[in-house]
Write an enzyme that holds these catalytic residues in place. Structure first.
Site, mmCIF file in Angstrom:
data_model
loop_
_atom_site.group_PDB
_atom_site.id
_atom_site.type_symbol
_atom_site.label_atom_id
_atom_site.label_comp_id
_atom_site.label_asym_id
_atom_site.label_seq_id
_atom_site.Cartn_x
_atom_site.Cartn_y
_atom_site.Cartn_z
ATOM 1 N N THR A 220 17.372 -1.861 9.121
ATOM 2 C CA THR A 220 17.898 -0.641 9.736
ATOM 3 C C THR A 220 16.721 0.144 10.314
ATOM 4 O O THR A 220 15.561 -0.161 10.047
ATOM 5 C CB THR A 220 18.630 0.240 8.702
ATOM 6 O OG1 THR A 220 17.679 0.750 7.750
ATOM 7 C CG2 THR A 220 19.703 -0.540 7.973
ATOM 8 N N ALA B 206 14.628 -0.223 4.876
ATOM 9 C CA ALA B 206 14.977 1.187 5.064
ATOM 10 C C ALA B 206 13.727 1.914 5.537
ATOM 11 O O ALA B 206 12.687 1.857 4.885
ATOM 12 C CB ALA B 206 15.495 1.787 3.766
ATOM 13 N N VAL C 287 10.553 -1.097 2.173
ATOM 14 C CA VAL C 287 10.192 0.135 2.884
ATOM 15 C C VAL C 287 9.639 -0.221 4.263
ATOM 16 O O VAL C 287 8.713 -1.018 4.389
ATOM 17 C CB VAL C 287 9.153 0.947 2.090
ATOM 18 C CG1 VAL C 287 8.742 2.191 2.878
ATOM 19 C CG2 VAL C 287 9.708 1.334 0.729
ATOM 20 N N LYS C 288 10.223 0.380 5.266
ATOM 21 C CA LYS C 288 9.829 0.089 6.646
ATOM 22 C C LYS C 288 8.980 1.244 7.174
ATOM 23 O O LYS C 288 9.411 2.405 7.129
ATOM 24 C CB LYS C 288 11.090 -0.092 7.492
ATOM 25 C CG LYS C 288 10.900 -0.781 8.827
ATOM 26 C CD LYS C 288 12.278 -1.024 9.435
ATOM 27 C CE LYS C 288 12.180 -1.716 10.778
ATOM 28 N NZ LYS C 288 13.524 -1.831 11.400
ATOM 29 N N ILE C 289 7.782 0.934 7.652
ATOM 30 C CA ILE C 289 6.881 1.975 8.139
ATOM 31 C C ILE C 289 6.329 1.597 9.508
ATOM 32 O O ILE C 289 6.190 0.417 9.826
ATOM 33 C CB ILE C 289 5.717 2.235 7.156
ATOM 34 C CG1 ILE C 289 4.812 1.018 7.046
ATOM 35 C CG2 ILE C 289 6.243 2.621 5.777
ATOM 36 C CD1 ILE C 289 3.577 1.259 6.212
#
Length: 217
Positions: free
Chosen positions: A27, A56, A82-84
């Site tokens: 997402t 996310a 965790v998407k960064i």
């Protein structure tokens, strides 16, 4: 190759999951904002549908903010990745999060050197955007080939997650190059089944069967 769906729409995710080939979900803030729903509730629902990595994304752009949001997201469920963004502050936060055992998907990658630094900092996934490169007259698949080669050269554990896939040819090329994951929009997933010979062949089979007067059961 692992298949992820690039969507925050629960109906699309459910339909893709019903095919039995879905390994995860990605997402981003744009996809989530289209749904007009509470982010946490949406993530919880996705986690109930798909038992696999769910990316996310944070919205902070400073190290401390990314760390705070990243830790909070990771605490929701063990499947949360965790998407960064691939920015200096993001890489600084990535180094800390990876040391803490939190899986990170580094997004918005557009060059092999960006992919290299993300892998060195401990990224679990790197997300190169092929379609957006095609949009500015660069061959996005060249980037995938470069990253796969670099990662193979140095035995990085980072998985190459091909993003911004626009059509089935991107998927086929990524698979040929040995990419680990493809994250595919729902609209592109439906196109995978489309072929004129499949359609005409099925129409012929059914027509011949009907004319034969046979009964299957």
């Amino acid at each position: 190759m692992k298949f992820f769906i690039d969507s925050a729409n629960i109906d699309e995710i459910r339909d893709a999951a019903s095919m039995g080939v879905l390994d995860g979900v990605t997402t981003n803030p744009s996809l989530v904002s289209k749904e007009g729903r509470n982010y946490r509730e949406l993530l919880d629902e996705i986690l109930e549908v798909v038992d696999g990595p769910i990316s996310a994304e944070v919205v902070a752009t400073d190290k401390e903010g990314i760390l705070k949001e990243g830790r909070a997201l990771a605490a929701i469920h063990e499947n949360i990745v965790v998407k960064i963004p691939l920015i200096p502050e993001g890489i600084k936060a990535l180094n800390v999060l990876s040391d803490e055992g939190i899986k990170v998907n580094v997004t918005l990658c557009f060059s092999p050197t960006q992919a290299l630094i993300a892998a060195k900092a401990g990224a679990a996934y790197i997300s190169p955007f092929v379609g957006r490169l095609d949009d500015i007259s660069h061959d996005g698949m060249d980037l995938i080939e470069q990253i796969v080669t670099i990662y193979d050269n140095y035995a990085f554990d980072t998985e190459v997650l091909v993003a911004s896939i626009r059509h089935p040819l991107h998927l086929a090329q990524a698979a040929e190059m040995g990419a680990d994951v493809a994250t595919i929009p729902y609209s592109t997933i439906t196109k995978i089944f489309k072929h004129p010979l499949t359609d005409s062949g099925l129409e012929r089979f059914l027509s011949d069967w009907k004319e034969s007067g046979q009964q299957l059961i």
